[in-house]
Design an enzyme around this catalytic site. Structure first.
Site, PDB file in Angstrom:
ATOM      1  N   ASP A  46      -1.146  -5.762  -4.118  1.00 12.62           N
ATOM      2  CA  ASP A  46      -0.248  -6.581  -4.935  1.00 12.62           C
ATOM      3  C   ASP A  46      -0.843  -7.953  -5.256  1.00 12.62           C
ATOM      4  O   ASP A  46      -0.141  -8.841  -5.732  1.00 12.62           O
ATOM      5  CB  ASP A  46       1.095  -6.758  -4.221  1.00 12.62           C
ATOM      6  CG  ASP A  46       1.921  -5.472  -4.229  1.00 12.62           C
ATOM      7  OD1 ASP A  46       1.479  -4.492  -4.856  1.00 12.62           O
ATOM      8  OD2 ASP A  46       2.985  -5.450  -3.585  1.00 12.62           O
TER       9      ASP A  46
ATOM     10  N   HIS B 269      -1.485  -4.952   2.707  1.00  8.66           N
ATOM     11  CA  HIS B 269      -0.555  -5.918   3.296  1.00  8.66           C
ATOM     12  C   HIS B 269       0.575  -5.185   3.995  1.00  8.66           C
ATOM     13  O   HIS B 269       0.667  -3.953   3.930  1.00  8.66           O
ATOM     14  CB  HIS B 269      -0.028  -6.903   2.253  1.00  8.66           C
ATOM     15  CG  HIS B 269       0.725  -6.298   1.110  1.00  8.66           C
ATOM     16  ND1 HIS B 269       0.146  -5.467   0.170  1.00  8.66           N
ATOM     17  CD2 HIS B 269       2.022  -6.428   0.733  1.00  8.66           C
ATOM     18  CE1 HIS B 269       1.054  -5.105  -0.729  1.00  8.66           C
ATOM     19  NE2 HIS B 269       2.196  -5.673  -0.404  1.00  8.66           N
TER      20      HIS B 269
ATOM     21  N   ASP C 209       6.401  -0.628   1.565  1.00  8.85           N
ATOM     22  CA  ASP C 209       5.978   0.354   0.569  1.00  8.85           C
ATOM     23  C   ASP C 209       4.459   0.507   0.508  1.00  8.85           C
ATOM     24  O   ASP C 209       3.954   1.331  -0.260  1.00  8.85           O
ATOM     25  CB  ASP C 209       6.534   0.002  -0.815  1.00  8.85           C
ATOM     26  CG  ASP C 209       6.167  -1.395  -1.289  1.00  8.85           C
ATOM     27  OD1 ASP C 209       6.025  -2.286  -0.435  1.00  8.85           O
ATOM     28  OD2 ASP C 209       6.055  -1.608  -2.515  1.00  8.85           O
ATOM     29  N   HIS C 210       3.746  -0.236   1.336  1.00  3.22           N
ATOM     30  CA  HIS C 210       2.296  -0.103   1.418  1.00  3.22           C
ATOM     31  C   HIS C 210       1.837   0.334   2.812  1.00  3.22           C
ATOM     32  O   HIS C 210       0.706   0.790   2.953  1.00  3.22           O
ATOM     33  CB  HIS C 210       1.619  -1.425   1.064  1.00  3.22           C
ATOM     34  CG  HIS C 210       1.838  -1.841  -0.350  1.00  3.22           C
ATOM     35  ND1 HIS C 210       0.914  -1.647  -1.343  1.00  3.22           N
ATOM     36  CD2 HIS C 210       2.916  -2.420  -0.954  1.00  3.22           C
ATOM     37  CE1 HIS C 210       1.393  -2.095  -2.500  1.00  3.22           C
ATOM     38  NE2 HIS C 210       2.603  -2.574  -2.279  1.00  3.22           N
TER      39      HIS C 210
ATOM     40  N   HIS D 208       3.911  -5.003   3.750  1.00  2.00           N
ATOM     41  CA  HIS D 208       5.188  -4.583   3.182  1.00  2.00           C
ATOM     42  C   HIS D 208       5.390  -3.071   3.325  1.00  2.00           C
ATOM     43  O   HIS D 208       4.438  -2.294   3.245  1.00  2.00           O
ATOM     44  CB  HIS D 208       5.295  -5.010   1.717  1.00  2.00           C
ATOM     45  CG  HIS D 208       5.469  -6.484   1.551  1.00  2.00           C
ATOM     46  ND1 HIS D 208       5.271  -7.138   0.360  1.00  2.00           N
ATOM     47  CD2 HIS D 208       5.826  -7.450   2.444  1.00  2.00           C
ATOM     48  CE1 HIS D 208       5.496  -8.431   0.519  1.00  2.00           C
ATOM     49  NE2 HIS D 208       5.833  -8.638   1.771  1.00  2.00           N
TER      50      HIS D 208
ATOM     51  N   HIS E  89       0.592 -13.074  -2.630  1.00  2.00           N
ATOM     52  CA  HIS E  89       1.775 -12.226  -2.445  1.00  2.00           C
ATOM     53  C   HIS E  89       2.234 -12.301  -0.994  1.00  2.00           C
ATOM     54  O   HIS E  89       3.414 -12.513  -0.709  1.00  2.00           O
ATOM     55  CB  HIS E  89       1.427 -10.798  -2.847  1.00  2.00           C
ATOM     56  CG  HIS E  89       2.571  -9.839  -2.769  1.00  2.00           C
ATOM     57  ND1 HIS E  89       3.733 -10.005  -3.499  1.00  2.00           N
ATOM     58  CD2 HIS E  89       2.739  -8.698  -2.048  1.00  2.00           C
ATOM     59  CE1 HIS E  89       4.557  -9.018  -3.231  1.00  2.00           C
ATOM     60  NE2 HIS E  89       3.981  -8.220  -2.348  1.00  2.00           N
TER      61      HIS E  89
ATOM     62  N   HIS F 155       0.820  -0.918  -7.829  1.00  2.00           N
ATOM     63  CA  HIS F 155       2.051  -0.514  -8.518  1.00  2.00           C
ATOM     64  C   HIS F 155       1.795  -0.193  -9.982  1.00  2.00           C
ATOM     65  O   HIS F 155       0.870  -0.735 -10.600  1.00  2.00           O
ATOM     66  CB  HIS F 155       3.097  -1.634  -8.460  1.00  2.00           C
ATOM     67  CG  HIS F 155       3.662  -1.875  -7.105  1.00  2.00           C
ATOM     68  ND1 HIS F 155       4.766  -1.204  -6.626  1.00  2.00           N
ATOM     69  CD2 HIS F 155       3.275  -2.715  -6.107  1.00  2.00           C
ATOM     70  CE1 HIS F 155       5.046  -1.623  -5.403  1.00  2.00           C
ATOM     71  NE2 HIS F 155       4.153  -2.543  -5.066  1.00  2.00           N
TER      72      HIS F 155
END
Length: 283
Positions: free
Chosen positions: A134, A54, A58-59, A56, A110, A173
């Site tokens: 996520d 996805h 941090d990905h 975001h 998410h 995570h």
């Protein structure tokens, strides 16, 4: 199929998947490209593709730099908001890397464009694997930010929950301890939760990852996959599966806030990073 688990940032995981015969490699959720390339070099493999779950930061934040460092790299995902995306994937599409097959599974919840990746290898006795970002984590799932509770329920229970029980779950995570503590609050009499929590505490003390789990294990202790179970329904006070899930998500968010209060500045930063706030337009 060889999977390298790569911890990055505060609690994220990147993954490097290696086809051991051809030495071709695929990366999942590139947040720190230089760290990834160190491992690519050490393993002596050819990195051809990035699978992003996805958009975001941090990905996906490492995609642009990685593409610059590796011209011709394919960056794939289901959401046009993914940085440096070269091709948009659709639900049910299948990819192949040597003997490794990849089935793309759209799993909104998410985010609306979240894609999970189900992998298996031809003529290999090893179990398949799902890289769930996520959408699904060990004993939990990501925050529901963009989709409906019904969509999230279908992603978890029908799309991911119907995979072979031996499927290894590689999530985005390291949230296992907190997830299991919440699961214990939901089902205090669940012996599987208690045993997994004890194991996870030992892994935490040894600074070791808790991934992968298996889908069969998740069905025993992950409350978000157990919405039809009487103790979970009783905890939420709801009966319909999507309503149980929605109540669980709200309870989990409250539980997390109580355990780890987030300062206002940090909350605003997270909202910006998750795309809940817009960035100022450049003049």
């Amino acid at each position: 199929m060889k999977v390298k688990v790569i911890p990055v940032l505060e609690d994220n995981y990147m993954y490097l998947i290696i086809e051991e015969r051809t030495r071709e490699a695929v990366a999942v959720d590139v947040a720190v490209p230089k760290r990834l390339l160190e491992i690519v070099g050490r393993e002596g493999v050819s990195l051809t593709t990035v699978l992003t779950t996805h958009h975001h930061w941090d990905h996906a934040r490492g995609n642009a730099e990685l593409a610059r460092l590796r011209p011709g790299l394919a960056v794939l995902g289901a959401d046009e908001r993914i940085c440096a995306l070269t091709r948009r994937l659709v639900h049910g599409e299948e990819l192949r890397f040597g003997a490794i097959h990849v089935r793309c599974l759209l799993t909104p919840g998410h985010t609306s464009g979240h894609m999970s990746y189900f992998l298996w290898e031809e003529e290999c006795p090893d179990p398949p694997a799902v890289f769930s970002g996520d959408a699904l984590s060990v004993a939990g799932c990501g925050l529901r930010l963009e989709s409906t509770a019904q969509q999230m329920y279908e992603s978890l229970k029908e799309t991911l929950g119907s995979l072979p029980p031996e499927t290894k779950v590689f999530c985005g995570h390291e949230h296992t301890l907190g997830n299991l503590e919440f699961a214990q609050k939901v089902e205090p009499g669940n012996d599987h939760v208690r045993a997994k929590l004890s194991w996870a505490k030992k892994r935490d003390e040894d600074d070791m990852p808790t991934v992968p789990s298996t889908l069969s294990e998740e069905l025993l202790y992950n409350p978000f996959l157990r919405v039809a179970e009487e103790p979970v329904r009783k905890f939420t006070g709801k009966a319909a599966p999507a309503e149980v899930l929605e109540a669980l998500c709200k309870e989990r968010a409250s539980f997390q806030r109580a355990a780890e209060p987030v300062q206002p500045q940090a909350r605003a930063l997270l909202a910006l990073q998750w795309g809940l706030l817009g960035t100022p337009r450049q003049k």
